[in-house]
Design a protein around this motif. Structure first.
Motif, PDB file in Angstrom:
ATOM      1  N   PRO A   1      -1.780  15.788 -12.512  1.00  0.00           N
ATOM      2  CA  PRO A   1      -1.541  14.258 -13.000  1.00  0.00           C
ATOM      3  C   PRO A   1      -3.360  13.536 -12.626  1.00  0.00           C
ATOM      4  CG  PRO A   1      -0.934  14.731 -10.926  1.00  0.00           C
ATOM      5  CD  PRO A   1      -0.836  16.190 -11.560  1.00  0.00           C
ATOM      6  N   GLY A   2      -4.087  13.301 -14.251  1.00  0.00           N
ATOM      7  CA  GLY A   2      -5.772  12.816 -14.075  1.00  0.00           C
ATOM      8  C   GLY A   2      -6.375  14.337 -14.496  1.00  0.00           C
TER       9      GLY A   2
ATOM     10  N   VAL B   1     -10.885  16.929 -11.545  1.00  0.00           N
ATOM     11  CA  VAL B   1      -9.728  15.277 -11.413  1.00  0.00           C
ATOM     12  C   VAL B   1     -10.558  14.387 -10.979  1.00  0.00           C
ATOM     13  CG1 VAL B   1      -8.965  16.270  -9.120  1.00  0.00           C
ATOM     14  CG2 VAL B   1      -7.850  14.131 -10.377  1.00  0.00           C
ATOM     15  N   GLY B   2     -11.296  13.229 -12.255  1.00  0.00           N
ATOM     16  CA  GLY B   2     -11.721  11.941 -11.327  1.00  0.00           C
ATOM     17  C   GLY B   2     -13.093  12.487 -11.446  1.00  0.00           C
TER      18      GLY B   2
ATOM     19  N   THR C   1     -12.254   7.930  -4.093  1.00  0.00           N
ATOM     20  CA  THR C   1     -11.713   6.933  -3.281  1.00  0.00           C
ATOM     21  C   THR C   1     -10.133   6.127  -3.431  1.00  0.00           C
ATOM     22  OG1 THR C   1     -12.796   5.824  -5.734  1.00  0.00           O
ATOM     23  CG2 THR C   1     -14.056   6.614  -3.965  1.00  0.00           C
ATOM     24  N   ARG C   2     -10.145   5.702  -2.743  1.00  0.00           N
ATOM     25  CA  ARG C   2      -8.540   5.344  -2.619  1.00  0.00           C
ATOM     26  C   ARG C   2      -8.546   4.214  -4.148  1.00  0.00           C
ATOM     27  NH1 ARG C   2      -7.477   1.073   1.744  1.00  0.00           N
ATOM     28  NH2 ARG C   2      -7.457   3.525   2.901  1.00  0.00           N
ATOM     29  N   ALA C   3      -9.634   3.783  -4.417  1.00  0.00           N
ATOM     30  CA  ALA C   3      -9.522   2.874  -5.652  1.00  0.00           C
ATOM     31  C   ALA C   3      -9.097   3.673  -6.967  1.00  0.00           C
ATOM     32  CB  ALA C   3     -11.039   2.097  -5.815  1.00  0.00           C
TER      33      ALA C   3
ATOM     34  N   LEU D   1      -5.979   6.548 -11.155  1.00  0.00           N
ATOM     35  CA  LEU D   1      -5.444   8.200 -12.161  1.00  0.00           C
ATOM     36  C   LEU D   1      -3.908   8.020 -12.077  1.00  0.00           C
ATOM     37  CD1 LEU D   1      -8.689  10.358 -11.289  1.00  0.00           C
ATOM     38  CD2 LEU D   1      -8.048   9.235 -13.210  1.00  0.00           C
ATOM     39  N   GLY D   2      -3.530   6.880 -11.336  1.00  0.00           N
ATOM     40  CA  GLY D   2      -2.008   7.084 -10.945  1.00  0.00           C
ATOM     41  C   GLY D   2      -1.949   8.282  -9.532  1.00  0.00           C
TER      42      GLY D   2
END
Length: 114
Positions: free
Chosen positions: A14-15, A30-31, A104-106, A111-112
């Motif tokens: 994911p992401g 990722v992110g 971060t949580r956001a 990113l789901g």
């Protein structure tokens, strides 16, 4: 594991994204944060490992501490083709979750991953 299978497994997370950096190295993120990387030909593989996996893999001689990233518990395998597909996929999944967990949580929500 073939370079194509490795790429498919990494990008299925994911992401996950792929970036070509430092010449022709393939960096999986990722992110925006790295969780794995291969050389341009896909022969070697480096990834973030848990503390226990880092110790086990490096002390057994299966992997070496990744240059420049060993302090962050990254390991390096010189020959991906000699590794078991399921084992590599599991390591990639773990590396991805270790890095994603530090976002971060956001960012995780975007990113789901939340």
């Amino acid at each position: 594991m073939s370079p194509e299978a490795l790429e498919k497994a990494a990008l299925a997370l994911p992401g996950a994204t792929l970036s070509i950096q430092w010449g022709d190295d393939r960096v999986y993120k990722v992110g925006g944060k790295m969780f794995a990387a291969t050389d341009g030909a896909g022969r070697s593989l480096s990834f973030k490992a848990t503390d226990i996996a880092f110790e086990a893999l490096t002390e057994s001689g299966r992997a070496i501490p990744a240059p420049y990233l060993a302090r962050a518990k990254w390991v390096k395998f010189d020959d991906v083709s000699a590794l078991d597909d399921a084992e590599v996929a599991d390591w990639l999944k773990t590396a991805h979750s270790l890095v994603a967990g530090k976002l971060t949580r956001a960012a995780r929500k975007e990113l789901g991953l939340a």
